[in-house]
Design a protein around this motif. Sequence first.
Motif, PDB file in Angstrom:
ATOM      1  N   PRO A   1       0.803  -1.056   0.083  1.00 13.42           N
ATOM      2  CA  PRO A   1      -0.064   0.052   0.091  1.00 13.42           C
ATOM      3  C   PRO A   1       0.873   1.356  -0.124  1.00 13.42           C
ATOM      4  N   CYS A   2       0.518   2.132  -0.788  1.00 14.09           N
ATOM      5  CA  CYS A   2       1.198   3.482  -0.732  1.00 14.09           C
ATOM      6  C   CYS A   2       0.380   4.687  -1.311  1.00 14.09           C
ATOM      7  N   GLY A   3       0.146   5.627  -0.479  1.00 11.13           N
ATOM      8  CA  GLY A   3      -0.713   6.981  -0.707  1.00 11.13           C
ATOM      9  C   GLY A   3      -0.448   7.461  -1.913  1.00 11.13           C
ATOM     10  N   VAL A   4       0.819   7.747  -2.371  1.00 10.08           N
ATOM     11  CA  VAL A   4       1.445   8.403  -3.592  1.00 10.08           C
ATOM     12  C   VAL A   4       0.939   7.697  -4.970  1.00 10.08           C
ATOM     13  N   LEU A   5       0.913   6.172  -4.653  1.00 12.29           N
ATOM     14  CA  LEU A   5       0.800   5.211  -5.824  1.00 12.29           C
ATOM     15  C   LEU A   5      -0.640   4.901  -5.792  1.00 12.29           C
ATOM     16  N   ALA A   6      -1.614   5.412  -4.842  1.00 13.06           N
ATOM     17  CA  ALA A   6      -3.012   4.910  -4.756  1.00 13.06           C
ATOM     18  C   ALA A   6      -3.759   4.973  -6.041  1.00 13.06           C
ATOM     19  N   PRO A   7      -3.617   6.010  -6.812  1.00 13.12           N
ATOM     20  CA  PRO A   7      -4.521   6.220  -8.000  1.00 13.12           C
ATOM     21  C   PRO A   7      -4.180   5.202  -9.053  1.00 13.12           C
ATOM     22  N   LEU A   8      -2.806   4.881  -9.147  1.00 12.60           N
ATOM     23  CA  LEU A   8      -2.401   3.903  -9.990  1.00 12.60           C
ATOM     24  C   LEU A   8      -2.644   2.111  -9.474  1.00 12.60           C
ATOM     25  N   LEU A   9      -2.752   2.148  -8.172  1.00 12.29           N
ATOM     26  CA  LEU A   9      -2.816   0.893  -7.707  1.00 12.29           C
ATOM     27  C   LEU A   9      -4.468   0.366  -7.694  1.00 12.29           C
TER      28      LEU A   9
ATOM     29  N   ILE B   1       8.769   0.127  -9.216  1.00 17.06           N
ATOM     30  CA  ILE B   1       8.136   1.672  -9.116  1.00 17.06           C
ATOM     31  C   ILE B   1       8.043   2.037  -7.813  1.00 17.06           C
ATOM     32  N   ILE B   2       8.953   3.110  -7.485  1.00 16.08           N
ATOM     33  CA  ILE B   2       9.022   3.611  -6.133  1.00 16.08           C
ATOM     34  C   ILE B   2       8.669   4.807  -5.891  1.00 16.08           C
ATOM     35  N   SER B   3       7.637   5.020  -4.877  1.00 12.26           N
ATOM     36  CA  SER B   3       7.408   6.545  -4.784  1.00 12.26           C
ATOM     37  C   SER B   3       8.347   7.244  -3.879  1.00 12.26           C
ATOM     38  N   MET B   4       8.527   8.392  -3.912  1.00 16.33           N
ATOM     39  CA  MET B   4       9.536   9.081  -3.476  1.00 16.33           C
ATOM     40  C   MET B   4       9.233  10.051  -2.349  1.00 16.33           C
ATOM     41  N   ARG B   5       8.504   9.365  -0.892  1.00 16.30           N
ATOM     42  CA  ARG B   5       8.232  10.108  -0.161  1.00 16.30           C
ATOM     43  C   ARG B   5       9.745  11.029   0.580  1.00 16.30           C
ATOM     44  N   GLY B   6       9.449  12.192   1.126  1.00 15.15           N
ATOM     45  CA  GLY B   6      10.683  12.762   1.724  1.00 15.15           C
ATOM     46  C   GLY B   6      11.167  13.435   0.392  1.00 15.15           C
ATOM     47  N   THR B   7      10.702  13.836  -0.523  1.00 11.27           N
ATOM     48  CA  THR B   7      11.134  14.663  -1.575  1.00 11.27           C
ATOM     49  C   THR B   7       9.924  15.546  -1.623  1.00 11.27           C
ATOM     50  N   PRO B   8      10.621  16.830  -2.292  1.00  7.88           N
ATOM     51  CA  PRO B   8       9.315  17.856  -2.533  1.00  7.88           C
ATOM     52  C   PRO B   8       8.067  17.383  -3.325  1.00  7.88           C
TER      53      PRO B   8
ATOM     54  N   THR C   1       7.897 -11.276 -16.830  1.00  5.74           N
ATOM     55  CA  THR C   1       8.211 -10.185 -16.370  1.00  5.74           C
ATOM     56  C   THR C   1       7.588  -9.615 -15.126  1.00  5.74           C
ATOM     57  N   ALA C   2       7.945  -8.921 -14.320  1.00 15.73           N
ATOM     58  CA  ALA C   2       7.010  -8.582 -12.961  1.00 15.73           C
ATOM     59  C   ALA C   2       7.593  -7.129 -12.576  1.00 15.73           C
ATOM     60  N   THR C   3       6.425  -6.519 -12.038  1.00 17.25           N
ATOM     61  CA  THR C   3       6.793  -5.211 -11.508  1.00 17.25           C
ATOM     62  C   THR C   3       6.417  -5.170  -9.913  1.00 17.25           C
ATOM     63  N   VAL C   4       7.063  -4.622  -9.287  1.00 20.31           N
ATOM     64  CA  VAL C   4       7.041  -4.334  -7.907  1.00 20.31           C
ATOM     65  C   VAL C   4       6.778  -2.737  -7.616  1.00 20.31           C
ATOM     66  N   LEU C   5       5.724  -2.570  -6.716  1.00 23.03           N
ATOM     67  CA  LEU C   5       5.309  -1.109  -6.442  1.00 23.03           C
ATOM     68  C   LEU C   5       5.448  -0.908  -5.236  1.00 23.03           C
ATOM     69  N   MET C   6       6.158   0.144  -4.593  1.00 16.74           N
ATOM     70  CA  MET C   6       6.286   0.510  -3.131  1.00 16.74           C
ATOM     71  C   MET C   6       6.624   1.836  -3.052  1.00 16.74           C
ATOM     72  N   GLN C   7       6.581   2.304  -1.835  1.00 17.71           N
ATOM     73  CA  GLN C   7       6.939   3.442  -1.412  1.00 17.71           C
ATOM     74  C   GLN C   7       8.284   3.317  -0.971  1.00 17.71           C
TER      75      GLN C   7
END
Length: 167
Positions: free
Chosen positions: A26-34, A96-103, A65-71
């Motif tokens: 789970p990830c709030g930034v990626l939520a629309p994609l997830l 696919i990594i969301s970049m919390r802690g960046t502007p 092939t596989a994709t991992v999505l994470m914060q």
Amino acid sequence: MSDTTAATAVFDALVEHDMGPYFATPCGVLAPLLAQLQERADYHVVAREDNAVGMAAGVALTGGTATVLMQNSGFGQSVNALASLVVPYRIPMLLIISMRGTPPDPTPENLAMGRLTAPILDGLGIGHHYLSAGMADDQIRDVRRTVVEKRHSHALLVRPDEFDWEA
């Protein structure tokens, strides 16, 4: 581009270039994609990022092939799986990594991983660049070549506001 439009562009590109199955935490930034990926039979919610990397490695070892999505805070959890399994055995996958802690994310608990994610990927020898939803089709097509033809893992980093996330 609104969050739905940007997420749809990335979703469409992932599906078009056959980058599944998808293993996500789970990830709030990626939520629309997830939210869009969860409608697919090949989407799996995984409790821990290192487990998601292990599952994706299993897919790759069978020729898929596989994709991992994470914060990126979870990326920290997955570093040992990447360092001791994925990198030495050249097991390809898309991260696919969301970049919390960046502007524009001002949350202090995420600042360290915001600073460390790219240098850790560099240290692992995993190529990376920022995802731009407006260029998603081209970016994911190019990443597919890296993953499938060169058998290298690659990370697409997602800015916190790429899908209109706000703190």
